[in-house]
Enzyme design. Structure first.
Site, short mmCIF file in Angstrom:
data_model
loop_
_atom_site.label_atom_id
_atom_site.label_comp_id
_atom_site.label_asym_id
_atom_site.label_seq_id
_atom_site.Cartn_x
_atom_site.Cartn_y
_atom_site.Cartn_z
N GLY A 181 0.84 -1.38 -0.01
CA GLY A 181 -0.15 -0.01 -0.14
C GLY A 181 0.74 1.16 -0.03
N GLY A 183 2.64 2.54 -2.40
CA GLY A 183 3.39 2.92 -3.35
C GLY A 183 2.67 4.36 -4.22
N CYS A 186 -0.33 3.52 -5.90
CA CYS A 186 -0.95 2.27 -5.53
C CYS A 186 -2.33 3.19 -4.65
CB CYS A 186 -0.07 1.84 -4.38
SG CYS A 186 -0.96 0.87 -3.06
P1 5GP Z 1 6.77 3.61 -5.49
O1 5GP Z 1 8.31 3.59 -5.55
O2 5GP Z 1 6.26 4.07 -6.83
O3 5GP Z 1 6.21 4.33 -4.22
O4 5GP Z 1 6.17 2.25 -5.41
C1 5GP Z 1 6.63 1.19 -6.29
C2 5GP Z 1 5.75 -0.12 -5.75
O5 5GP Z 1 4.53 0.01 -5.80
C3 5GP Z 1 5.89 -1.17 -6.74
O6 5GP Z 1 7.18 -1.87 -6.72
C4 5GP Z 1 5.04 -1.99 -6.45
O7 5GP Z 1 5.09 -2.85 -5.32
C5 5GP Z 1 3.93 -1.07 -5.93
N1 5GP Z 1 2.87 -1.06 -7.02
C6 5GP Z 1 2.89 -0.77 -8.32
N2 5GP Z 1 1.92 -0.68 -9.03
C7 5GP Z 1 0.71 -0.95 -8.10
C8 5GP Z 1 -0.61 -0.93 -8.22
O8 5GP Z 1 -1.20 -0.86 -9.06
N3 5GP Z 1 -1.22 -1.16 -6.98
C9 5GP Z 1 -0.78 -1.45 -5.56
N4 5GP Z 1 -1.24 -1.65 -4.44
N5 5GP Z 1 0.94 -1.56 -5.65
C10 5GP Z 1 1.25 -1.05 -6.95
#
Ligand code: 5GP
Length: 350
Positions: A181, A183, A186
């Site tokens: 959660g 991300g 996300c």
């Molecule tokens: P960020 O670095 O962009 O904050 O987080 C990246 C991570 O978000 C990814 O490696 C993956 O674990 C998660 N993530 C990517 N796409 C999604 C999504 O559509 N839904 C959710 N719940 N998590 C995502």
């Protein structure tokens, strides 16, 4: 129903306290780390940062660039076997050390994984990735992969609690991916009410993992290099980045032009955008758990990497850590109610 009363923290809830240090300059800080993996009996070496296996971040072009900077890329699972073949054929040997092959847990995923690994014995890392790592199927799949790939470094996730980290490590994972959660694209927390503040998840999962000689990747929630330093400070062995690496030339995402400015579309892997692209539809029983955003094109990823690494070296200098490995030992967090001064946030020129 039960309520867990202890407070759980995210990156924005803490700062790192500076400590006296004998370091003269940031150039003395070594960001490389060697990590030994007990199951595969392998050692990884490099900067323990990983580009996320999202389809506009974990690309072949990203891997080519980041491996030259000794940073890992988790290649997304949507390239077909022909594309893998032509990528691997041109890959210098030392670049294999910085490539993770991502997979889901279906039978079709397993067959494809075997095909990809049959292309080269130099491939080292398998990243088994599902949104909800609490499924029993994940544990069974990890056991199956460990049996069939005894000498590869296996990473599995995502989970956020110690008991599940232990279960995955005991099933044969070398590294557990932590984060539900946090991300940037996300929406799981708003769609489902499920999640765990990332800093506390790292602290608790690292403790569980290190007790079994396992390791963790903090995945998601880093907005800047300060957050990456906090993730390492909290005990993470690796940090995975999606949003920070998104929107660069290496991302292979769709570019749109508006008012003479170029933007790249960036979306969550559970967003409507991603499901329509890779599955053809959003199944009737599902809702999306990711969103889509447009990012001003950021140029070459190398500039962002240098900025992040400069920030990390500075964090290490502030607490007297000569190596990134020491950051955890030298970190004391304070809980805070404020982070940065926001007075000029809307007026920034550079
Ligand atoms: P960020 O670095 O962009 O904050 O987080 C990246 C991570 O978000 C990814 O490696 C993956 O674990 C998660 N993530 C990517 N796409 C999604 C999504 O559509 N839904 C959710 N719940 N998590 C995502």
């Amino acid at each position: 129903m039960r309520i867990e009363e202890s407070i759980k923290l995210g990156f924005k809830d803490v700062l790192i306290i500076p400590k006296r240090s004998t370091l003269k300059s940031r150039s003395e800080v070594n960001l490389n780390r060697k990590i030994y993996f007990k199951y595969s009996n392998m050692i990884s070496s490099g900067i323990p940062i990983i580009a996320s296996n999202m389809d506009t971040v974990g690309t072949f072009n990203m891997a080519i660039k980041l491996s030259s900077l000794h940073i890992l890329t988790a290649i997304h699972k949507y390239y077909n076997i022909q594309e893998w073949k032509s990528f691997i054929t041109h890959l210098p040997h030392n670049m294999f050390d910085y490539i993770m092959v991502s997979t889901g847990i279906s039978d079709a995923d397993y067959i494809k994984l075997k095909e990809i690994f049959s292309l080269s014995p130099l491939l080292k890392y398998i990243c088994i990735d599902i949104a909800n790592g609490y499924s029993d199927h994940l544990i069974h799949f990890v056991t199956k992969i460990r049996t069939n790939f005894p000498n590869k470094i296996i990473c599995a996730g995502n989970v956020v609690t110690g008991e599940m980290v232990e279960a995955l490590l005991l099933a044969g994972a070398d590294i557990v991916k932590v984060g539900i959660g946090p991300g940037s694209v996300c929406t799981t927390r708003t769609k489902t009410g499920v999640g765990y503040p990332q800093l506390s998840a790292i602290i608790e999962c690292a403790d569980a993992a290190h007790g079994l000689q396992g390791h963790i990747i903090s995945d998601g929630g880093c907005v800047n290099s300060g957050d990456i330093a906090k993730a390492f400070g909290a005990g993470s062995d690796f940090v995975m980045l999606g949003g920070i690496f998104a929107g660069h030339n290496e991302c292979e995402g769709k570019i749109i032009k508006e008012n003479n400015k170029k933007f790249m579309i960036f979306y969550g892997m559970s967003s409507t955008n991603a499901m329509q692209l890779h599955i053809g539809e959003v199944a009737g029983y599902k809702t999306d758990e990711g969103k889509s955003v447009k990012l001003l094109l950021k140029g070459p990823v190398q500039n962002t990497v240098f900025d992040i690494l400069g920030g990390l070296r500075s964090s290490c200098t502030y607490v007297g850590a000569r190596e990134i490995k020491e950051l955890n030992k030298r970190t004391t967090f304070i809980r805070v109610l404020e982070q940065e001064n926001t007075i000029f946030n809307d007026d920034t020129l550079f």
